[in-house]
Design a protein around this motif. Structure first.
Motif, PDB file in Angstrom:
ATOM      1  N   LYS A 369       0.830  -1.206   0.000  1.00  0.00           N
ATOM      2  CA  LYS A 369       0.000   0.000   0.000  1.00  0.00           C
ATOM      3  C   LYS A 369       0.866   1.258   0.000  1.00  0.00           C
ATOM      4  O   LYS A 369       0.598   2.216  -0.729  1.00  0.00           O
ATOM      5  N   THR A 372       2.647   1.726  -3.352  1.00  0.00           N
ATOM      6  CA  THR A 372       1.709   2.167  -4.391  1.00  0.00           C
ATOM      7  C   THR A 372       1.369   3.642  -4.240  1.00  0.00           C
ATOM      8  O   THR A 372       1.428   4.417  -5.203  1.00  0.00           O
ATOM      9  N   SER A 373       1.000   4.047  -3.029  1.00  0.00           N
ATOM     10  CA  SER A 373       0.626   5.450  -2.824  1.00  0.00           C
ATOM     11  C   SER A 373       1.813   6.376  -3.059  1.00  0.00           C
ATOM     12  O   SER A 373       1.663   7.474  -3.613  1.00  0.00           O
ATOM     13  N   VAL A 376       2.342   6.636  -6.879  1.00  0.00           N
ATOM     14  CA  VAL A 376       1.292   7.428  -7.531  1.00  0.00           C
ATOM     15  C   VAL A 376       1.459   8.920  -7.240  1.00  0.00           C
ATOM     16  O   VAL A 376       1.247   9.765  -8.117  1.00  0.00           O
ATOM     17  N   ASP A 388      -4.563   1.705  -8.854  1.00  0.00           N
ATOM     18  CA  ASP A 388      -3.829   1.350  -7.640  1.00  0.00           C
ATOM     19  C   ASP A 388      -3.780  -0.163  -7.444  1.00  0.00           C
ATOM     20  O   ASP A 388      -2.740  -0.720  -7.061  1.00  0.00           O
TER      21      ASP A 388
END
Length: 401
Positions: A369, A372-373, A376, A388
């Protein structure tokens, strides 16, 4: 009663350790027999032993003691697993699920540095087979190639439907590790609160095996999202086992302190307790709490800004070097497939940003998580096209699951 292959596995492990005669009478169920076996052979050379979990986890988590793995041991207890270790396998923790799967098997997982390991077993019989081989390898009776052959046959990739939700012990443990209960205690001492979104689901109230650990995970998540505790009408605290009642009592105390604005009972007790480390940290907690109480009250959830601690300075470790290499290859593949637009001159800075985020994760799921964040939102990325979920799937594949 335990089936014959399991009994044979017990005898083989007993013999590999050089124990005399036959094993003593063990528990009737397979998981009880397995735990008893580890207990009675705990002092044998090269043997496996039960990991004694820490006590007073709630007090230590509340005051913010980072000297020991309180969060991990709390998750193991609430997750209803039997952790065990071996001196010859430093840093590796095995987790035997005390709840059987639909086939009646007790799965065995591993954790390495707080994250899911590669070695897993579909049942205790296969785990015992590998454990026996590991003992024989440590004693020089098997070579590495023979051990690897047995490991290939005995281990399994646990990725079926059972593992994708709260039926799985490892899912429960990882999700508990991912909850910011530890951080919430520090935040409330400063008049803050971590931003946690409710998933909007209702608690499952069926009484099937494992219902208590599933409920405890749901209660923890819901409490952190709403700062209130409410058991489902169908469930009473008296219905729950001691480890889950302790969690409910802890959250009740936390809730009362939040809404009354008082120092929580567990903090007061720690400040007056016999443990000098916890007492010192509790007094520091009280000082932080008192410093803002005169000027402000705890804001309501909808008025609260996101709370986040500054990440620790990035320093390379063997884990981060390995992560850096894997992420570098993953970014290259995303660029080649047109999923990512990235200036090559900014790749190194992006990698450091990603590794810094990933190295601070509490679990594999949490790491995915965060990666990914970070990817991005990074200023180093020109464009990124997958969703995502697609990015998480790609990273999971590239990082080896």
């Amino acid at each position: 009663m335990p089936h014959q292959p399991f009994l044979q596995g017990i005898q083989a492990y007993w013999d590999a350790l050089g124990q005399p005669g036959q094993p003593p009478e063990l528990g009737e169920s397979r998981i009880d027999a397995f735990v008893d076996l580890l207990h009675v052979t705990s002092t044998a050379a090269h043997g496996f032993r039960l990991l004694e979990t820490l006590e007073s986890t709630y007090a230590a988590m509340a005051v913010g003691d980072s000297s020991q793995p309180w969060r991990l041991h709390w998750a193991l207890q609430v997750g209803e697993v039997e952790p065990f270790v071996a001196a010859d396998l430093e840093g590796l923790i095995f987790l035997a699920d005390t709840i059987a799967d639909p086939e009646g098997m007790h799965r065995v997982y591993t954790l390495k540095d707080g994250m899911r390991g590669d070695l897993e077993f579909a049942d205790l019989t296969n785990a015992l087979r590998w454990m026996t081989a590991q003992v024989q390898r440590a004693k020089g009776e098997l070579d590495d190639a023979q051990l690897q052959d047995i490991q290939s046959e005995a281990s399994a990739l646990l990725d079926d439907d059972w593992e994708k939700g709260p039926t799985s012990a490892l899912y429960i443990v990882e999700e508990l590790l991912d909850t910011p209960l530890f951080e919430a205690w520090d935040a409330i001492s400063r008049g803050q609160w971590p931003l946690v979104e409710s998933d909007g689901t209702d608690a499952s109230v069926d009484r099937e095996d494992g219902w208590q650990r599933r409920l405890s995970l749901w209660l923890t998540r819901r409490f952190l999202a709403t700062r209130s505790l409410e058991l489902p009408e169908e469930i009473g605290v008296s219905d729950m086992d001691a480890v889950h009642r302790a969690l409910v009592d802890h959250l009740i105390d936390f809730e009362q302190a939040i809404h009354a604005g008082d120092v929580p009972r567990i903090i007061d007790q720690s400040a007056a307790g016999d443990d000098p480390t916890l007492a010192r940290l509790a007094l520091e907690w009280i000082d932080r709490h008192d410093s803002w109480r005169t000027a402000a009250s705890v804001p309501a959830p909808e008025e609260q800004d996101d709370f986040a601690e500054e990440p620790p300075p990035f320093q390379h470790t063997p884990f981060t070097r390995k992560l850096l290499q894997a992420l570098s290859g993953s970014l290259d593949r995303m660029v080649e497939q047109g999923e990512l637009e990235l200036d090559p001159d900014r790749k190194e800075a992006l990698l450091i940003e990603l590794v810094t985020a990933g190295s601070d994760a509490r679990s594999v799921k949490h790491m995915l998580k965060k990666l990914t964040s970070t990817l991005v939102d990074s200023e180093h990325v020109e464009e990124i096209y997958p969703t995502d979920d697609q990015i998480q799937d790609r990273l999971k594949e590239d990082l080896g699951g």
